[in-house]
Design a protein around this motif. Sequence first.
Motif, PDB file in Angstrom:
ATOM      1  N   ALA A  89       0.852  -1.150  -0.004  1.00 29.50           N
ATOM      2  CA  ALA A  89      -0.186   0.040   0.006  1.00 29.50           C
ATOM      3  C   ALA A  89       0.774   1.339   0.023  1.00 29.50           C
ATOM      4  N   ASN A  90       1.851   1.347   0.839  1.00 28.08           N
ATOM      5  CA  ASN A  90       2.943   2.491   0.780  1.00 28.08           C
ATOM      6  C   ASN A  90       3.534   2.597  -0.485  1.00 28.08           C
ATOM      7  N   ALA A  91       3.956   1.281  -1.094  1.00 30.98           N
ATOM      8  CA  ALA A  91       4.777   1.706  -2.293  1.00 30.98           C
ATOM      9  C   ALA A  91       3.797   2.280  -3.317  1.00 30.98           C
ATOM     10  N   GLN A  92       2.489   1.603  -3.098  1.00 33.33           N
ATOM     11  CA  GLN A  92       1.431   2.136  -4.381  1.00 33.33           C
ATOM     12  C   GLN A  92       1.333   3.477  -4.196  1.00 33.33           C
ATOM     13  N   ALA A  93       1.377   4.350  -3.110  1.00 34.58           N
ATOM     14  CA  ALA A  93       1.062   5.702  -2.802  1.00 34.58           C
ATOM     15  C   ALA A  93       2.562   6.300  -3.494  1.00 34.58           C
ATOM     16  N   ALA A  94       3.345   5.711  -3.991  1.00 35.24           N
ATOM     17  CA  ALA A  94       4.416   6.535  -4.381  1.00 35.24           C
ATOM     18  C   ALA A  94       4.230   6.851  -5.988  1.00 35.24           C
ATOM     19  N   SER A  95       3.288   7.637  -6.290  1.00 34.80           N
ATOM     20  CA  SER A  95       2.679   7.837  -7.527  1.00 34.80           C
ATOM     21  C   SER A  95       3.584   8.121  -8.556  1.00 34.80           C
ATOM     22  N   TRP A  96       3.770   7.616  -9.662  1.00 40.41           N
ATOM     23  CA  TRP A  96       2.807   6.513 -10.053  1.00 40.41           C
ATOM     24  C   TRP A  96       3.614   5.278  -9.888  1.00 40.41           C
ATOM     25  N   ALA A  97       2.870   4.192  -9.253  1.00 38.62           N
ATOM     26  CA  ALA A  97       3.599   2.847  -8.899  1.00 38.62           C
ATOM     27  C   ALA A  97       2.628   1.893  -9.629  1.00 38.62           C
ATOM     28  N   GLY A  98       3.295   0.757  -9.797  1.00 38.94           N
ATOM     29  CA  GLY A  98       2.363  -0.437 -10.415  1.00 38.94           C
ATOM     30  C   GLY A  98       3.258  -1.600 -11.023  1.00 38.94           C
ATOM     31  N   ALA A  99       2.634  -2.618 -11.491  1.00 36.33           N
ATOM     32  CA  ALA A  99       3.379  -3.584 -12.026  1.00 36.33           C
ATOM     33  C   ALA A  99       2.762  -4.324 -13.306  1.00 36.33           C
TER      34      ALA A  99
ATOM     35  N   GLY B 131       7.094   5.597  -8.023  1.00 40.82           N
ATOM     36  CA  GLY B 131       7.706   7.083  -8.221  1.00 40.82           C
ATOM     37  C   GLY B 131       8.094   7.306  -9.624  1.00 40.82           C
ATOM     38  N   LEU B 132       7.293   6.910 -10.482  1.00 38.72           N
ATOM     39  CA  LEU B 132       7.403   6.923 -11.797  1.00 38.72           C
ATOM     40  C   LEU B 132       6.698   8.151 -12.749  1.00 38.72           C
ATOM     41  N   ALA B 133       7.113   8.250 -13.815  1.00 34.86           N
ATOM     42  CA  ALA B 133       6.623   9.441 -14.555  1.00 34.86           C
ATOM     43  C   ALA B 133       5.235   9.123 -15.057  1.00 34.86           C
ATOM     44  N   GLY B 134       4.722   7.997 -14.963  1.00 37.28           N
ATOM     45  CA  GLY B 134       3.692   7.379 -15.429  1.00 37.28           C
ATOM     46  C   GLY B 134       3.301   5.955 -16.018  1.00 37.28           C
ATOM     47  N   GLU B 135       2.336   5.364 -16.204  1.00 39.30           N
ATOM     48  CA  GLU B 135       2.329   3.922 -16.294  1.00 39.30           C
ATOM     49  C   GLU B 135       2.855   3.593 -17.518  1.00 39.30           C
ATOM     50  N   ARG B 136       3.183   4.603 -18.551  1.00 39.40           N
ATOM     51  CA  ARG B 136       3.709   4.206 -19.802  1.00 39.40           C
ATOM     52  C   ARG B 136       5.112   3.858 -19.849  1.00 39.40           C
TER      53      ARG B 136
END
Length: 290
Positions: free
Chosen positions: A126-136, A148-153
């Motif tokens: 949950a806390n990692a996910q809050a480092a917007s943008w985050a995903g996998a 902590g990314l520029a976006g999902e791209r």
Amino acid sequence: MTTLANIRAGLLAAALLLAAAPAAATYSIAACDRDGNCGVAVATNNLAVGATVPYAQARVGALVTQFETNPSYGPKGLALLASGVAPAQAVQKLLDGDGNFDGGSIAERQVGMVSAGGLSATYTGANAQAASWAGALHGEGYAVQGNGLAGERVLAEMRRAYGAAKGSLGERLMAALEAGERAGGQRSGKMSAALLVRTVDGDFQDIDLRVDAAREPVKDLRALVERHYALQAVVRAEHLVRKGLKAEAQASLAEARCRSQGWERILIRAKGLASAAGLSWSPTTRGCGK
């Protein structure tokens, strides 16, 4: 007025808290090819990412532990994969045994895992996910993850590049990392990058390259990777000469020259081989392309 002052004070306190908190930002890809080679490419805004984040073992699998790294996940995760546990179950076992390492919890963990058989799994707390943008993203033979990314791209381009790239696993992993960089990478600066590949052949075929405290870590990592493959090309040319395959050896020497990044030791070795074997040699990079 009192209520307004309290609101302002609360906002100020929150802003100070956010400013004091570490700005985590990492993107990575873990993958195994069909030959059983396994590896990881990763970049972050922290120091020495190659020391604790990536783990891989040929014919077993690869994994990353990031955002707030729990370094025990590496050896434990590979041991689970080696014993036949599937990535999804292995990730859950790691989380169950986290033990709140370093004062954190599984809310701070982000994990990607791939088995040599092609299964994969990811987890973002949950806390990692809050480092917007985050995903996998994960699929057969790969897991791509970031925070902590520029976006999902960023992750989408990494997956695309990995699937489209040709050559060895190391080449494909590096192509994916560079695609993530071009798509914006992490939002909060750059510092280190690493490429780890454990091959079925082992020895000098393996890759363990790291760049730390650099302005352009991904670019610098590419230069190291080119030198690695330049060395491999010279060694291959030597084997080909011994087999009497001079045309193939000539092509390998050309590859070594083009990928050497000016590495004097490689250029001297390649020139010496060309002279001894009666092959042509040019010290320039003309004809090497980009």
